[in-house]
Design an enzyme around this catalytic site. Structure first.
Site, PDB file in Angstrom:
ATOM      1  N   ASN A   8      28.022  48.842   5.457  1.00 31.16           N
ATOM      2  CA  ASN A   8      28.244  48.654   6.891  1.00 31.16           C
ATOM      3  C   ASN A   8      29.646  49.171   7.197  1.00 31.16           C
ATOM      4  OD1 ASN A   8      28.473  47.827   9.513  1.00 31.16           O
ATOM      5  ND2 ASN A   8      27.958  45.684   9.130  1.00 31.16           N
ATOM      6  N   ARG A  90      24.012  50.824   7.562  1.00 34.86           N
ATOM      7  CA  ARG A  90      23.670  50.227   8.853  1.00 34.86           C
ATOM      8  C   ARG A  90      24.158  51.187   9.948  1.00 34.86           C
ATOM      9  NH1 ARG A  90      26.919  45.853  12.304  1.00 34.86           N
ATOM     10  NH2 ARG A  90      25.309  45.507  13.845  1.00 34.86           N
ATOM     11  N   HIS A 179      20.146  43.847  16.568  1.00 29.35           N
ATOM     12  CA  HIS A 179      19.812  42.865  15.515  1.00 29.35           C
ATOM     13  C   HIS A 179      18.416  43.104  14.945  1.00 29.35           C
ATOM     14  CE1 HIS A 179      22.714  39.842  17.612  1.00 29.35           C
ATOM     15  NE2 HIS A 179      23.354  40.464  16.631  1.00 29.35           N
ATOM     16  N   GLY A 209      24.421  34.180  16.495  1.00 26.17           N
ATOM     17  CA  GLY A 209      25.748  34.272  15.876  1.00 26.17           C
ATOM     18  C   GLY A 209      26.754  34.450  16.992  1.00 26.17           C
ATOM     19  N   ALA A 210      27.903  35.055  16.678  1.00 23.20           N
ATOM     20  CA  ALA A 210      28.856  35.359  17.749  1.00 23.20           C
ATOM     21  C   ALA A 210      28.168  36.277  18.755  1.00 23.20           C
ATOM     22  CB  ALA A 210      30.095  36.014  17.169  1.00 23.20           C
ATOM     23  N   GLY A 211      27.417  37.230  18.223  1.00 23.82           N
ATOM     24  CA  GLY A 211      26.483  38.000  19.053  1.00 23.82           C
ATOM     25  C   GLY A 211      25.120  37.351  18.859  1.00 23.82           C
ATOM     26  N   ARG A 240      30.570  37.245  24.986  1.00 24.22           N
ATOM     27  CA  ARG A 240      29.808  38.153  25.856  1.00 24.22           C
ATOM     28  C   ARG A 240      29.022  37.349  26.877  1.00 24.22           C
ATOM     29  NH1 ARG A 240      26.934  41.670  21.247  1.00 24.22           N
ATOM     30  NH2 ARG A 240      28.568  41.060  19.804  1.00 24.22           N
ATOM     31  N   ASP A 283      34.180  30.022  19.258  1.00 25.03           N
ATOM     32  CA  ASP A 283      33.440  29.601  18.056  1.00 25.03           C
ATOM     33  C   ASP A 283      32.660  28.326  18.385  1.00 25.03           C
ATOM     34  OD1 ASP A 283      32.843  28.271  15.494  1.00 25.03           O
ATOM     35  OD2 ASP A 283      34.016  29.909  14.654  1.00 25.03           O
ATOM     36  N   SER A 284      31.377  28.334  18.060  1.00 21.17           N
ATOM     37  CA  SER A 284      30.551  27.194  18.483  1.00 21.17           C
ATOM     38  C   SER A 284      30.968  25.891  17.806  1.00 21.17           C
ATOM     39  CB  SER A 284      29.066  27.486  18.272  1.00 21.17           C
ATOM     40  OG  SER A 284      28.663  27.122  16.998  1.00 21.17           O
ATOM     41  N   ARG A 285      31.617  25.992  16.632  1.00 20.09           N
ATOM     42  CA  ARG A 285      32.117  24.756  15.991  1.00 20.09           C
ATOM     43  C   ARG A 285      33.177  24.098  16.857  1.00 20.09           C
ATOM     44  NH1 ARG A 285      32.560  28.049  10.463  1.00 20.09           N
ATOM     45  NH2 ARG A 285      32.980  29.573  12.085  1.00 20.09           N
ATOM     46  N   GLY A 331      24.840  32.950  12.057  1.00 18.12           N
ATOM     47  CA  GLY A 331      25.908  31.929  11.938  1.00 18.12           C
ATOM     48  C   GLY A 331      25.579  30.578  12.537  1.00 18.12           C
ATOM     49  N   GLU A 334      21.787  29.300  11.438  1.00 20.21           N
ATOM     50  CA  GLU A 334      21.658  28.827  10.052  1.00 20.21           C
ATOM     51  C   GLU A 334      22.481  27.571   9.796  1.00 20.21           C
ATOM     52  OE1 GLU A 334      22.737  32.100   7.476  1.00 20.21           O
ATOM     53  OE2 GLU A 334      21.306  33.428   8.480  1.00 20.21           O
ATOM     54  N   GLU A 384      20.468  41.091   6.214  1.00 22.24           N
ATOM     55  CA  GLU A 384      20.315  42.476   6.664  1.00 22.24           C
ATOM     56  C   GLU A 384      20.592  43.459   5.530  1.00 22.24           C
ATOM     57  OE1 GLU A 384      22.692  40.783   9.764  1.00 22.24           O
ATOM     58  OE2 GLU A 384      21.925  42.279  11.155  1.00 22.24           O
TER      59      GLU A 384
HETATM   60  P1  ADP Z   1      28.372  37.834  14.076  1.00 18.48           P
HETATM   61  O1  ADP Z   1      27.691  38.523  12.923  1.00 18.48           O
HETATM   62  O2  ADP Z   1      27.711  38.090  15.399  1.00 18.48           O
HETATM   63  O3  ADP Z   1      29.845  38.016  14.118  1.00 18.48           O
HETATM   64  P2  ADP Z   1      27.682  35.379  12.667  1.00 18.48           P
HETATM   65  O4  ADP Z   1      26.211  35.458  12.539  1.00 18.48           O
HETATM   66  O5  ADP Z   1      28.510  35.616  11.465  1.00 18.48           O
HETATM   67  O6  ADP Z   1      28.172  36.290  13.880  1.00 18.48           O
HETATM   68  O7  ADP Z   1      28.031  33.962  13.276  1.00 18.48           O
HETATM   69  C1  ADP Z   1      29.351  33.574  13.508  1.00 18.48           C
HETATM   70  C2  ADP Z   1      29.342  32.323  14.339  1.00 18.48           C
HETATM   71  O8  ADP Z   1      28.570  31.305  13.694  1.00 18.48           O
HETATM   72  C3  ADP Z   1      30.717  31.692  14.502  1.00 18.48           C
HETATM   73  O9  ADP Z   1      31.405  32.272  15.593  1.00 18.48           O
HETATM   74  C4  ADP Z   1      30.382  30.242  14.738  1.00 18.48           C
HETATM   75  O10 ADP Z   1      30.264  30.054  16.141  1.00 18.48           O
HETATM   76  C5  ADP Z   1      29.031  30.032  14.134  1.00 18.48           C
HETATM   77  N1  ADP Z   1      29.047  29.094  12.989  1.00 18.48           N
HETATM   78  C6  ADP Z   1      29.298  29.342  11.711  1.00 18.48           C
HETATM   79  N2  ADP Z   1      29.238  28.211  10.967  1.00 18.48           N
HETATM   80  C7  ADP Z   1      28.923  27.216  11.832  1.00 18.48           C
HETATM   81  C8  ADP Z   1      28.694  25.806  11.713  1.00 18.48           C
HETATM   82  N3  ADP Z   1      28.790  25.174  10.543  1.00 18.48           N
HETATM   83  N4  ADP Z   1      28.409  25.127  12.835  1.00 18.48           N
HETATM   84  C9  ADP Z   1      28.314  25.742  14.021  1.00 18.48           C
HETATM   85  N5  ADP Z   1      28.503  27.064  14.198  1.00 18.48           N
HETATM   86  C10 ADP Z   1      28.806  27.788  13.129  1.00 18.48           C
END
Ligand code: ADP
Length: 397
Positions: A8, A90, A179, A209-211, A240, A283-285, A331, A334, A384
């Protein structure tokens, strides 16, 4: 045993995994960062937990690839370059040219160049990576795996925008999605978990994920997806906006006296979504933690995100005439049991009951709906890179 590299390439980075095929075991992974910038760094993980990292001055992707391959020899991850029989790359956008993964000959290189406008930040870098590996490993088959290719099966009524038809005819403006490699991979895992042929299933894959994007998969093919002409559209994301009425953007251009529409696209890509609503977190956390602590806007950001996911699940359930399985991946999908629980509870009317115990397990593919649920819900770890390696291995045969 053949070794396949899954790559990638970004504008200043290069991430990779090496698979032994057909066993599909990862024998090394790593990245080169800050290529062409100060302090470039190469990192390789291999063996049973060994890690190598070193600053290595490189001006461009070609030099980075050469150093990387030499390190693989030094660390005895490969005995010679000849062991690498294929390199899969990719590529973010394939336009309407690429409906599946392809071997990159000079003609396909030219077609990838024609797609640069569709992904100006990614495709030129992806092609740079392809060319660098082709130069260093002329014997290895170079394969391009496109994020958009899976979605090329969407019917016209799902990929066309209701804008002047000439926009599509003359300028190829349409929904391409993204994706695709992730949606295709998790759909095949879901079919295995459900013990039914993929071609008989109606699935909704939520890559969060972030996206983030949602994909309706009918008869094993992408039927509709939430991202659009670019990955800006669809559900609310980390930074976004997802779907927005364009008139609101035009209005804000006048109010803010912004002349350049690219500046607005920048705002919609980088200052919107959950960051835009919460004003603090992407970040969703962080969002979930702040919401728990009583931050109303963080709560709102999460609600809007979840609602946008549910909107698409509802839309796609109706469009497909039902749904057999819903997949959570990437992210958030999962890792965030809270987000999964909250969304699944809002889908209870579909006959889905949450399996609370399974929903708490980590790091493996599992059903998070109870066995008596009418619609099965699965948490699936996306991969992926593995799908890129599989396509490359198959095309190299
Ligand atoms: P991308 O590939 O689009 O950058 P990812 O699939 O790697 O994104 O996901 C990243 C996002 O996953 C982080 O910004 C975060 O919001 C979320 N994330 C990761 N671990 C956790 C968790 N334990 N709880 C909640 N959200 C999480």
């Amino acid at each position: 045993m053949k070794k396949i590299l899954s790559v990638n390439a970004g504008s200043s980075s290069l991430k990779f995994k090496i698979f032994a095929m057909p066993a599909e075991t990862v024998i090394a992974s790593g990245k080169f960062e800050r290529i062409g910038i100060e302090h470039p760094l190469v990192e390789i993980k291999y063996g049973d937990g060994q890690k190598f990292s070193e600053e290595a001055k490189v001006k461009n992707h070609s030099e980075a690839v050469q150093i990387l391959l030499d390190k693989l020899l030094d660390l005895k991850i490969i005995a010679s370059y000849d062991e690498i029989s294929g390199v899969g790359h990719r590529v973010v956008a394939g336009g309407e040219f690429f409906k599946e993964s392809v071997v990159v000959d000079t003609n396909n290189e030219r077609l990838i160049e024609k797609t640069f406008e569709l992904a100006p930040l990614h495709n030129p870098a992806n092609l740079m990576g392809i060319r660098a590996f082709k130069k260093a490993l002329p014997h290895a088959v170079a394969v391009a795996v496109f994020d958009t290719a899976f979605h090329q099966t969407m019917p016209e009524e799902n990929y066309l925008y209701a804008v002047p038809y000439k926009w599509y005819e003359n300028y190829s403006v349409r929904r391409y999605g993204a994706h695709g490699t992730s949606h295709r991979y998790v759909a095949s895992v879901a079919a295995d978990m459900l013990g039914r042929p993929l071609k008989d299933l109606k699935l909704i894959s939520c890559h969060l994920g972030a996206g983030a994007s949602i994909c309706a998969i009918k008869d094993g093919k992408s039927f509709n997806t939430s991202m659009g002409f670019t990955p800006l559209a669809g559900v609310t994301m980390a930074t976004r906006s997802g779907d927005v009425d364009f008139s609101a953007v035009a209005y804000m251009m006048r109010k803010l006296k912004v002349k350049n529409v690219s500046q607005m696209v920048e705002t919609l890509n980088h200052e919107s979504g959950m960051l835009g609503i919460s004003g603090k977190y992407s970040d969703s956390r962080d969002i979930l933690e702040a919401a728990e602590a009583g931050d109303h806007r963080a709560y709102l950001a999460n609600e809007i995100f979840e609602r946008s996911v549910i909107d698409y699940i509802g839309q796609y359930t109706f469009e497909m005439g039902g749904v057999d399985g819903i997949i959570f991946t990437a992210g958030i999908g999962e890792n965030s049991q809270e987000t999964r629980e909250s969304i699944v509870k809002k889908l209870a009317f579909l006959g889905i009951n949450l399996d609370k115990v399974n929903n708490q397990t980590r790091g493996k593919n599992t059903f998070i709906s109870t066995p008596d649920s009418k619609v099965k819900v699965m948490r699936i770890m996306t991969d992926e890179e593995l799908l890129i390696a599989r396509d490359t291995f198959n095309l190299a045969k």
